[in-house]
Design a protein around this motif. Structure first.
Motif, PDB file in Angstrom:
ATOM      1  N   ILE A   1      18.697 116.579 115.818  1.00 51.57           N
ATOM      2  CA  ILE A   1      19.967 115.887 115.680  1.00 51.57           C
ATOM      3  C   ILE A   1      20.103 114.826 116.775  1.00 51.57           C
ATOM      4  O   ILE A   1      19.712 115.042 117.918  1.00 51.57           O
ATOM      5  CB  ILE A   1      21.137 116.887 115.738  1.00 51.57           C
ATOM      6  N   ASP A   2      20.639 113.656 116.389  1.00 48.46           N
ATOM      7  CA  ASP A   2      20.820 112.575 117.357  1.00 48.46           C
ATOM      8  C   ASP A   2      21.686 111.494 116.724  1.00 48.46           C
ATOM      9  O   ASP A   2      22.089 111.599 115.561  1.00 48.46           O
ATOM     10  CB  ASP A   2      19.467 112.000 117.784  1.00 48.46           C
ATOM     11  N   SER A   3      21.948 110.441 117.475  1.00 50.23           N
ATOM     12  CA  SER A   3      22.715 109.308 116.954  1.00 50.23           C
ATOM     13  C   SER A   3      22.111 108.011 117.471  1.00 50.23           C
ATOM     14  O   SER A   3      21.359 108.001 118.447  1.00 50.23           O
ATOM     15  CB  SER A   3      24.186 109.407 117.376  1.00 50.23           C
TER      16      SER A   3
ATOM     17  N   LEU B   1      27.401 117.972 111.015  1.00 52.31           N
ATOM     18  CA  LEU B   1      26.033 117.691 110.597  1.00 52.31           C
ATOM     19  C   LEU B   1      25.246 118.966 110.323  1.00 52.31           C
ATOM     20  O   LEU B   1      24.412 119.000 109.414  1.00 52.31           O
ATOM     21  CB  LEU B   1      25.316 116.870 111.678  1.00 52.31           C
TER      22      LEU B   1
ATOM     23  N   HIS C   1      25.143 109.065 113.006  1.00 56.57           N
ATOM     24  CA  HIS C   1      24.798 110.410 113.440  1.00 56.57           C
ATOM     25  C   HIS C   1      23.921 111.040 112.366  1.00 56.57           C
ATOM     26  O   HIS C   1      24.301 111.050 111.185  1.00 56.57           O
ATOM     27  CB  HIS C   1      26.058 111.261 113.638  1.00 56.57           C
TER      28      HIS C   1
ATOM     29  N   TRP D   1      23.812 112.695 107.271  1.00 56.13           N
ATOM     30  CA  TRP D   1      24.181 111.629 108.200  1.00 56.13           C
ATOM     31  C   TRP D   1      25.662 111.297 108.062  1.00 56.13           C
ATOM     32  O   TRP D   1      26.273 111.492 107.013  1.00 56.13           O
ATOM     33  CB  TRP D   1      23.333 110.364 107.967  1.00 56.13           C
TER      34      TRP D   1
ATOM     35  N   ASP E   1      28.720 111.908 120.612  1.00 57.63           N
ATOM     36  CA  ASP E   1      27.774 112.562 119.721  1.00 57.63           C
ATOM     37  C   ASP E   1      28.165 114.004 119.428  1.00 57.63           C
ATOM     38  O   ASP E   1      28.081 114.460 118.285  1.00 57.63           O
ATOM     39  CB  ASP E   1      26.372 112.550 120.344  1.00 57.63           C
TER      40      ASP E   1
ATOM     41  N   GLN F   1      30.368 115.272 116.383  1.00 57.85           N
ATOM     42  CA  GLN F   1      29.909 115.249 114.998  1.00 57.85           C
ATOM     43  C   GLN F   1      28.848 116.306 114.715  1.00 57.85           C
ATOM     44  O   GLN F   1      28.413 116.460 113.572  1.00 57.85           O
ATOM     45  CB  GLN F   1      29.337 113.863 114.672  1.00 57.85           C
ATOM     46  N   ALA F   2      28.416 117.029 115.755  1.00 52.51           N
ATOM     47  CA  ALA F   2      27.303 117.973 115.598  1.00 52.51           C
ATOM     48  C   ALA F   2      27.621 119.095 114.619  1.00 52.51           C
ATOM     49  O   ALA F   2      26.785 119.467 113.783  1.00 52.51           O
ATOM     50  CB  ALA F   2      26.916 118.538 116.959  1.00 52.51           C
TER      51      ALA F   2
ATOM     52  N   LYS G   1      28.263 103.901 114.891  1.00 51.87           N
ATOM     53  CA  LYS G   1      27.272 104.886 115.319  1.00 51.87           C
ATOM     54  C   LYS G   1      26.845 105.722 114.120  1.00 51.87           C
ATOM     55  O   LYS G   1      27.682 106.237 113.378  1.00 51.87           O
ATOM     56  CB  LYS G   1      27.839 105.783 116.422  1.00 51.87           C
TER      57      LYS G   1
ATOM     58  N   TYR H   1      24.170 117.017 123.763  1.00 56.56           N
ATOM     59  CA  TYR H   1      24.694 118.065 122.895  1.00 56.56           C
ATOM     60  C   TYR H   1      24.782 119.409 123.616  1.00 56.56           C
ATOM     61  O   TYR H   1      24.980 120.450 122.986  1.00 56.56           O
ATOM     62  CB  TYR H   1      23.808 118.205 121.655  1.00 56.56           C
TER      63      TYR H   1
END
Length: 252
Positions: A95-97, A158, A130, A142, A151, A154-155, A128, A173
């Motif tokens: 996971i990333d953005s 996701l 995500h 996404w 970030d 939104q984890a 952004k 995170y």
């Protein structure tokens, strides 16, 4: 005059054609030019050109834009993407953005037309993206927000409902609530601890190296200039391009 380079090979088109509206079995008019339409939208997305600059051999720019917008409003791009992305390798999730600078043309949308997902961050007006990718680096889910959104916020959205053996993310995170939720879901949180943690956590440094797959994904989608720079006024239209680039990655 040099012929316009196209992206879809016959094998890719065979995967997509049964999933698109306008098949003979569908109600209404039959869309015999779906392949040309997709090539036109891919050309716009790859080159970053304005819609009015669409080469005539790829169709009328206004008709192409109208259909692109209509498919986004009716959820066609998202539906097709969900179908082609069904074969996911969920052994690991990364996971990333990434931040996307908004062009000046992206400003000025009327609020009644829909959200923009553009905000002011260190880089100016930005959006952004995500993303969570699977063990092969293919996109799973996404989201789009303004560039100022953290970030970590939104984890949960996701990762919700996804079952994996491990979740990899950078130290942005590193939050107890997220790590606990990952562990409750039966996965291992491979997330480096922040320096200011009173008690430093251990994590699998060797497995963490696999997180480069999500960085590769961002590098790949930003080869399409319409993704690398945000020109669309509405978040819905930009998300349509995101859905299309993810479709292209899944069928390639």
């Amino acid at each position: 005059m040099q012929e316009v380079r196209k992206l879809l090979c016959d094998e890719q088109w065979e995967k997509l054609s049964p999933l698109l509206p306008g098949k003979p079995s569908d109600p209404g008019a039959t869309a015999q030019d779906n392949r040309l339409f997709l090539e036109a939208v891919l050309w716009i997305m790859r080159t970053g050109s304005p819609w009015r600059d669409l080469p005539a051999e790829l169709g009328n720019w206004h008709t192409t834009y109208t259909r692109f917008k209509r498919w986004g409003e009716s959820g066609v791009w998202q539906r097709v993407c969900e179908i082609v992305s069904g074969d996911r390798d969920l052994k690991m999730l990364m996971i990333d953005s990434t931040v996307v600078r908004a062009h000046q043309h992206a400003a000025g949308a009327k609020k009644k037309e829909g959200p923009q997902a553009i905000g002011r961050s260190r880089g100016g007006w930005t959006s952004k993206i995500h993303v969570v990718v699977d063990a092969l680096g293919s996109p799973v889910r996404w989201l789009l927000t303004g560039g100022e959104v953290a970030d970590i916020t939104q984890a949960k959205s996701l990762l919700e409902g996804l079952k994996a053996d491990a979740v990899l993310a950078d130290k942005g995170y590193d939050a107890d609530a997220l790590i606990d939720s990952i562990q409750v879901a039966g996965a291992t949180a491979v997330i480096p601890p922040r320096r200011n943690r009173v008690v430093q956590r251990s994590y699998d440094r060797h497995l963490y190296k696999e997180r480069n797959l999500v960085e590769r994904f961002f590098n790949r989608i930003k080869q399409f200039r319409r993704i690398a720079t945000r020109y669309e006024k509405l978040a819905r239209n930009y998300l349509s391009f995101l859905n299309l680039v993810c479709i292209y990655i899944w069928i390639t």
